[in-house]
Design a protein around this motif. Sequence first.
Motif, PDB file in Angstrom:
ATOM      1  N   VAL A 252     -15.821   5.446  -2.516  1.00  0.00           N
ATOM      2  CA  VAL A 252     -15.181   5.427  -1.197  1.00  0.00           C
ATOM      3  C   VAL A 252     -14.296   4.198  -1.081  1.00  0.00           C
ATOM      4  CG1 VAL A 252     -15.593   5.219   1.286  1.00  0.00           C
ATOM      5  CG2 VAL A 252     -17.040   6.724  -0.100  1.00  0.00           C
ATOM      6  N   THR A 253     -13.046   4.402  -0.652  1.00  0.00           N
ATOM      7  CA  THR A 253     -12.118   3.297  -0.456  1.00  0.00           C
ATOM      8  C   THR A 253     -11.036   3.729   0.520  1.00  0.00           C
ATOM      9  OG1 THR A 253     -10.689   1.696  -1.609  1.00  0.00           O
ATOM     10  CG2 THR A 253     -10.646   3.967  -2.403  1.00  0.00           C
ATOM     11  N   ASP A 254     -10.118   2.813   0.849  1.00  0.00           N
ATOM     12  CA  ASP A 254      -8.991   3.180   1.707  1.00  0.00           C
ATOM     13  C   ASP A 254      -7.881   3.777   0.848  1.00  0.00           C
ATOM     14  OD1 ASP A 254      -6.987   0.972   0.900  1.00  0.00           O
ATOM     15  OD2 ASP A 254      -8.744  -0.190   1.499  1.00  0.00           O
ATOM     16  N   GLY A 255      -6.904   4.413   1.503  1.00  0.00           N
ATOM     17  CA  GLY A 255      -5.861   5.115   0.783  1.00  0.00           C
ATOM     18  C   GLY A 255      -4.943   4.218  -0.015  1.00  0.00           C
ATOM     19  N   PHE A 256      -4.783   2.975   0.400  1.00  0.00           N
ATOM     20  CA  PHE A 256      -3.915   2.036  -0.324  1.00  0.00           C
ATOM     21  C   PHE A 256      -4.496   1.738  -1.703  1.00  0.00           C
ATOM     22  CE2 PHE A 256      -2.491  -2.206  -1.522  1.00  0.00           C
ATOM     23  CZ  PHE A 256      -1.130  -2.140  -1.301  1.00  0.00           C
ATOM     24  N   ASN A 257      -5.753   1.263  -1.721  1.00  0.00           N
ATOM     25  CA  ASN A 257      -6.388   0.921  -2.988  1.00  0.00           C
ATOM     26  C   ASN A 257      -6.684   2.161  -3.823  1.00  0.00           C
ATOM     27  OD1 ASN A 257      -6.746  -2.046  -2.809  1.00  0.00           O
ATOM     28  ND2 ASN A 257      -7.930  -1.524  -0.999  1.00  0.00           N
ATOM     29  N   GLY A 258      -7.062   3.263  -3.158  1.00  0.00           N
ATOM     30  CA  GLY A 258      -7.363   4.477  -3.890  1.00  0.00           C
ATOM     31  C   GLY A 258      -6.149   5.039  -4.604  1.00  0.00           C
TER      32      GLY A 258
END
Length: 382
Positions: A252-258
Amino acid sequence: MTMSAAETPVTTEQGPIGQTAERVVISVDAMGGDRGPAAVVAGLVLSAEKTPALAFILHGDETVLAPLLAKHPVLAGRCTLRHAPRAVTMEDKPSQVMRNGEGTSMWSCIESVKAGEATVAVSCGNTGALMAISMIRLRRLPGVTRPAIACLWPSRNPGGFNVMLDVGADVKAEPEDLLQFATMGASYARNGLNLKRPRVGLLNVGTEENKGRPELKQAFEQMPAVAAVGDFDFVGFVEGGDIPSDRVDVIVTDGFNGNIALKTGEGTAKLISDFMREALSSSLLSKLGALLAMGSLRRLQKRIDPRRVNGGVFLGLNGTVVKSHGSADATGVSAAIGLAFDLAKSGFNERLAARVASAGRAGQDALGGTVDSAAAGNGEAK
């Protein structure tokens, strides 16, 4: 929108929404990919040959698509052609598509899911535009603040893949968003990868509890309560090196890092593939070695071929949408359709909605220090 004169009904007897008594109906945008509609139709052919229970609603310019469909008897009676005179390009901005999207193949594709004609939508088109249209027409599930895009990542796990989200729906995520991503990702792993109790980790710069941004620490504290209701195991913080590991099933992560992680992984895989090709063709002895190892090399190529795991799933909407890679060929399109079929057969979106509702109550209770035992008793959702 008009119907093609050559259009034939997919089936006659209607079953559950988006399905029939005999077939699962997938809505496909034919015009959005880099390789053009011929690659999309070829992907439909591969899927139809492998899966007799599949049927399609194909959206796009009928003057282009009708001749392509006529070449493939396997699609006769299984593919409904829905005329859409315009296409969304890769250069179109989501804001423009939101205002002027009607009449495009992408809009028509999502509309079929909204109308209950199909269970899942598949498109190779502009990601931002596809998310914008999906948000407008399908709307978010109750309780979902931000939808997410989930992808499959090759891993050391027995099933061969991990799930990671978000990989680009939004560049930021608040603690409550990360909790919802965990619930949605676990549901996807359970229904898409057949994992009874997925292991979920929060992507961070280290595994220590004192590391990371405030929103990560807050999500970390609340995650155990959500995990109890979502029926998954929370393994804590994970690092970038854990993404392909067997320590975790859902990252699970945010869209920027993902998105950065996803694009970095794709680029690295291509670089390694290019290096191997150069090394195995650098000399006569290398070519002989490659010939002797041809069987093993083909198995390796098949295992790491990104076309065979093609398809990011939009989670958190009132309908399932699969985003195929823009450069997908027939194999890639077929893989995305196969994923759509598996999710449709599992009743994925209905189960996801139930999980999100229960986990939302658990997250609210976690803030007050208690967990709603009634919510934890929801045994119907998967």
